[in-house]
Design an enzyme around this catalytic site. Sequence first.
Site, PDB file in Angstrom:
ATOM      1  N   ARG A   1      -9.954 -11.909   2.112  1.00 45.98           N
ATOM      2  CA  ARG A   1     -10.774 -12.993   1.551  1.00 45.98           C
ATOM      3  C   ARG A   1     -10.041 -14.329   1.624  1.00 45.98           C
ATOM      4  NH1 ARG A   1     -11.102  -9.757  -4.017  1.00 45.98           N
ATOM      5  NH2 ARG A   1     -10.914  -8.086  -2.479  1.00 45.98           N
TER       6      ARG A   1
ATOM      7  N   LYS B   1       0.837  -1.202   0.000  1.00 44.02           N
ATOM      8  CA  LYS B   1       0.000   0.000   0.000  1.00 44.02           C
ATOM      9  C   LYS B   1       0.872   1.253   0.000  1.00 44.02           C
ATOM     10  CE  LYS B   1      -3.850  -1.969   2.694  1.00 44.02           C
ATOM     11  NZ  LYS B   1      -4.914  -1.840   1.697  1.00 44.02           N
TER      12      LYS B   1
END
Length: 499
Positions: free
Chosen positions: A349, A275
């Site tokens: 996920r 990020k």
Amino acid sequence: MSDAVKVGFVPFSAAPRGILVVFCDDALRIGSATRKALGNAAELLKRAATAAQFKGKDASVLDLLAPEGIKIQRLIVIGTGKGKDLPERDFLKFGGALAGKLNSGSEAVTVLAELPDEAMTPDQVSAMAAGIRLRAYRFDRYKTKKKDEDGALRADVSIAVADPAAAKKAFAPRSYITDGVMMARDLVNEPPNVLYPEEFAKRATGLRKLGVEVEVLDVPAMKKLGMGALLGVAQGSERPGRTVLMHYNGGKRGEQPVAFIGKGVCFDTGGISIKGAASMEDMKGDMGGAACVVGLIQALAARKAKVNVIGAIGLVENMPDGNAQRPGDIVTSMSGQTIEIINTDAEGRLVLADVLWYVATKFKPKFMIDLATLTGAIMVALGTEHAGLFSNNDELADRLIQAGQETGEKVWRMPLGPEYDKLIDSQFADMKNTGSRHGGSITAAQFLQRFVNDTPWAHLDIAGTAMGAPKSEINQSWGSGYGVRLLDRLVWDCYEAKK
Ligand code: BES
Ligand code: MN
Ligand code: ZN
């Protein structure tokens, strides 16, 4: 850091002390006990309201120096708006609004729990009391020089009601739920050097004292189960991952449990798909789903909910490292399905895939609900006002929407379908872990759905609601504790409400 507010209940006839809090509607009408307590000051209230342009709107506040002739210091008037058939979430707001007017010094407060036409019911009073405590919460564990405004609110609040015993009884379970919210807030607010997977697991074991069975799976145990998706994320960190299972059995022996599953990414750097630096510190809150599950199980156990529940949380740290997984890697999940990693920042996920599969196949729950700070895209879609709701079961979805309206922890249903599902087919493996930029929250949910079999399931994307949401009447904290009240209510509605 919990709060330092004491809330007790006294009869209407008790003499008010310190700060007096009363209620009026948008016609500035007050109740009879309030009129009696105010005496001549009731007229002054009208004049002050006009001067201050106070219109009695929903949870607005008029703050006055106590007038001559009445033995209190301050008079706080809370508007109730139209004042009739108010939903419970309004009473939480009243409590929050009044607590927002208190200072952090120790204060004696008397609240006259009366609407213009009737005394507040025990349920309404208890919601208001919960609102006071929720508003008073501060996370100040790491402030060594406490300023007044940082400190937890200290107040000794007496709520004057028609029936103190009934109010006390109604408040007991709600107070436990409030403790659960604060537990969740604490976990989200804790810094990531303190709260990493092992430490998080350790805090979850604290629920044992409430009779919750807590089982911690370490890396070898997860390897044995074949949790390759979760372990692929965890392998880039010096700090090993954990899965924690919490069992609370308050229901009938052998009754099928319900299950709550939380994403517990204790810090999300993005991994090799790293990020940007801006706001990366917020990713300490990427375990908001897991925090909610722990707070919820704590609340249910403490208030002795009549239900069998399983809480399951997948705890990892998503770090870039020599051993971190790469884009292009293919991992095998516990379900046997293979996953091509396209973006290591779509890690939540992967963690949930194995925990969902484990819970669905091992416990066969009546329904399961996962909570995850899963996608930035859900904030693009819904902002911070609603969590995204995805479900394969209309009844479960409707019950969640209902519980959201009751508690004010709102959800908004989003679509699922085969057209979206095919967007995560991979050319090399059974699926890939990201779709395109379009519909990012939906493809994330589609990914999860591939690991739930036919279990009635709902997924709550709480990226916008669990942390950093705007402050509100009942929350001034960065970590909001979102979901504890919502899911406690769902359990109540499904299992405990009188039918
Ligand atoms: N934890 C983030 C989602 C998130 C972002 C939560 C901001 C709260 C605030 C998640 O793991 C993530 O990085 N998602 C990516 C998915 C993308 C790579 C497909 C995202 O949302 O950008
Ligand atoms: Mn991520
Ligand atoms: Zn994440």
